[in-house]
Design a protein around this motif. Structure first.
Motif, PDB file in Angstrom:
ATOM      1  N   TRP A  96       3.168   2.413  -1.484  1.00  0.00           N
ATOM      2  CA  TRP A  96       2.765   3.386  -2.488  1.00  0.00           C
ATOM      3  C   TRP A  96       2.802   2.825  -3.903  1.00  0.00           C
ATOM      4  O   TRP A  96       1.840   3.022  -4.660  1.00  0.00           O
ATOM      5  CB  TRP A  96       3.566   4.663  -2.366  1.00  0.00           C
ATOM      6  CG  TRP A  96       3.149   5.510  -1.195  1.00  0.00           C
ATOM      7  CD1 TRP A  96       2.036   5.347  -0.411  1.00  0.00           C
ATOM      8  CD2 TRP A  96       3.836   6.628  -0.659  1.00  0.00           C
ATOM      9  NE1 TRP A  96       2.010   6.306   0.573  1.00  0.00           N
ATOM     10  CE2 TRP A  96       3.099   7.101   0.450  1.00  0.00           C
ATOM     11  CE3 TRP A  96       5.007   7.272  -0.999  1.00  0.00           C
ATOM     12  CZ2 TRP A  96       3.485   8.192   1.189  1.00  0.00           C
ATOM     13  CZ3 TRP A  96       5.398   8.368  -0.254  1.00  0.00           C
ATOM     14  CH2 TRP A  96       4.646   8.826   0.824  1.00  0.00           C
ATOM     15  N   GLY A 131      -0.101   0.397  -4.067  1.00  0.00           N
ATOM     16  CA  GLY A 131      -1.356   1.150  -4.068  1.00  0.00           C
ATOM     17  C   GLY A 131      -1.617   1.808  -5.414  1.00  0.00           C
ATOM     18  O   GLY A 131      -2.759   1.859  -5.881  1.00  0.00           O
ATOM     19  N   TYR A 133      -4.749   1.051  -7.659  1.00  0.00           N
ATOM     20  CA  TYR A 133      -5.610   2.195  -7.981  1.00  0.00           C
ATOM     21  C   TYR A 133      -6.079   2.158  -9.434  1.00  0.00           C
ATOM     22  O   TYR A 133      -7.176   2.615  -9.746  1.00  0.00           O
ATOM     23  CB  TYR A 133      -4.848   3.496  -7.709  1.00  0.00           C
ATOM     24  CG  TYR A 133      -5.657   4.735  -7.963  1.00  0.00           C
ATOM     25  CD1 TYR A 133      -6.550   5.203  -7.013  1.00  0.00           C
ATOM     26  CD2 TYR A 133      -5.536   5.441  -9.160  1.00  0.00           C
ATOM     27  CE1 TYR A 133      -7.298   6.344  -7.238  1.00  0.00           C
ATOM     28  CE2 TYR A 133      -6.277   6.573  -9.398  1.00  0.00           C
ATOM     29  CZ  TYR A 133      -7.162   7.029  -8.435  1.00  0.00           C
ATOM     30  OH  TYR A 133      -7.917   8.151  -8.669  1.00  0.00           O
ATOM     31  N   HIS A 148     -10.175   2.093  -7.413  1.00  0.00           N
ATOM     32  CA  HIS A 148      -9.736   3.392  -6.917  1.00  0.00           C
ATOM     33  C   HIS A 148      -9.752   3.496  -5.389  1.00  0.00           C
ATOM     34  O   HIS A 148      -8.781   3.947  -4.779  1.00  0.00           O
ATOM     35  CB  HIS A 148     -10.597   4.516  -7.502  1.00  0.00           C
ATOM     36  CG  HIS A 148     -10.486   4.638  -8.986  1.00  0.00           C
ATOM     37  ND1 HIS A 148      -9.298   4.908  -9.625  1.00  0.00           N
ATOM     38  CD2 HIS A 148     -11.409   4.519  -9.969  1.00  0.00           C
ATOM     39  CE1 HIS A 148      -9.496   4.961 -10.925  1.00  0.00           C
ATOM     40  NE2 HIS A 148     -10.769   4.725 -11.170  1.00  0.00           N
ATOM     41  N   ILE A 149     -10.826   3.101  -4.769  1.00  0.00           N
ATOM     42  CA  ILE A 149     -10.948   3.258  -3.315  1.00  0.00           C
ATOM     43  C   ILE A 149      -9.933   2.385  -2.590  1.00  0.00           C
ATOM     44  O   ILE A 149      -9.277   2.831  -1.647  1.00  0.00           O
ATOM     45  CB  ILE A 149     -12.389   2.950  -2.859  1.00  0.00           C
ATOM     46  CG1 ILE A 149     -13.337   3.994  -3.457  1.00  0.00           C
ATOM     47  CG2 ILE A 149     -12.495   2.928  -1.345  1.00  0.00           C
ATOM     48  CD1 ILE A 149     -14.814   3.698  -3.246  1.00  0.00           C
ATOM     49  N   ARG A 181      -6.430   3.887  -2.918  1.00  0.00           N
ATOM     50  CA  ARG A 181      -6.253   5.041  -2.021  1.00  0.00           C
ATOM     51  C   ARG A 181      -6.042   4.595  -0.587  1.00  0.00           C
ATOM     52  O   ARG A 181      -5.232   5.163   0.139  1.00  0.00           O
ATOM     53  CB  ARG A 181      -7.470   5.955  -2.083  1.00  0.00           C
ATOM     54  CG  ARG A 181      -7.539   6.769  -3.327  1.00  0.00           C
ATOM     55  CD  ARG A 181      -8.713   7.699  -3.293  1.00  0.00           C
ATOM     56  NE  ARG A 181      -8.811   8.435  -4.543  1.00  0.00           N
ATOM     57  CZ  ARG A 181      -9.821   9.185  -4.872  1.00  0.00           C
ATOM     58  NH1 ARG A 181     -10.837   9.319  -4.047  1.00  0.00           N
ATOM     59  NH2 ARG A 181      -9.826   9.825  -6.017  1.00  0.00           N
ATOM     60  N   ARG A 182      -6.782   3.578  -0.163  1.00  0.00           N
ATOM     61  CA  ARG A 182      -6.634   3.065   1.200  1.00  0.00           C
ATOM     62  C   ARG A 182      -5.241   2.474   1.431  1.00  0.00           C
ATOM     63  O   ARG A 182      -4.635   2.677   2.480  1.00  0.00           O
ATOM     64  CB  ARG A 182      -7.715   2.011   1.478  1.00  0.00           C
ATOM     65  CG  ARG A 182      -8.216   2.089   2.884  1.00  0.00           C
ATOM     66  CD  ARG A 182      -9.373   1.166   3.190  1.00  0.00           C
ATOM     67  NE  ARG A 182     -10.408   1.152   2.172  1.00  0.00           N
ATOM     68  CZ  ARG A 182     -11.003   0.062   1.724  1.00  0.00           C
ATOM     69  NH1 ARG A 182     -10.679  -1.116   2.210  1.00  0.00           N
ATOM     70  NH2 ARG A 182     -11.941   0.126   0.814  1.00  0.00           N
ATOM     71  N   MET A 214      -2.469   3.317  -0.201  1.00  0.00           N
ATOM     72  CA  MET A 214      -1.486   4.395  -0.199  1.00  0.00           C
ATOM     73  C   MET A 214      -1.566   5.245   1.072  1.00  0.00           C
ATOM     74  O   MET A 214      -0.574   5.833   1.487  1.00  0.00           O
ATOM     75  CB  MET A 214      -1.649   5.264  -1.443  1.00  0.00           C
ATOM     76  CG  MET A 214      -1.180   4.567  -2.696  1.00  0.00           C
ATOM     77  SD  MET A 214      -1.098   5.621  -4.145  1.00  0.00           S
ATOM     78  CE  MET A 214      -2.810   5.766  -4.586  1.00  0.00           C
ATOM     79  N   ALA A 215      -2.715   5.308   1.708  1.00  0.00           N
ATOM     80  CA  ALA A 215      -2.878   6.100   2.933  1.00  0.00           C
ATOM     81  C   ALA A 215      -2.457   5.333   4.183  1.00  0.00           C
ATOM     82  O   ALA A 215      -2.275   5.935   5.237  1.00  0.00           O
ATOM     83  CB  ALA A 215      -4.325   6.539   3.074  1.00  0.00           C
TER      84      ALA A 215
END
Length: 77
Positions: free
Chosen positions: A42, A45, A49, A53-54, A57-58, A60-61
């Motif tokens: 996290w 990420g 970010y 951005h993309i 997000r990937r 962090m997910a």
């Protein structure tokens, strides 16, 4: 006065991966692996970010999308 930190216990019922139709060990270990991965991924990420951005997000997910399901499915009880 009792104090302390308890270990989280996760229960998943209705599964067909074992005769009892309930899992305790897999989801609990999966949650602990999720928490460990999230502690690292996290912040990384969030930093990524700021620039992409993309990709951020990937990253962090990843603990929720990959780590937890993989570990939880690997342990059938």
């Amino acid at each position: 006065m009792a104090g302390g930190v308890g270990v989280p216990i996760c229960v998943q019922c209705g599964t067909r991966s074992n005769p009892c139709r309930c899992k305790v060990v897999g989801p609990t270990v999966g949650f602990l692996a999720f928490a460990a991965a999230a502690l690292v991924e996290w912040p990384v990420g969030a930093l990524v970010y700021c620039f992409k951005h993309i990709k951020g997000r990937r990253i962090m997910a990843h603990p929720a999308d990959v780590v937890y399901p993989s570990v939880s499915r690997a342990i059938p009880i």
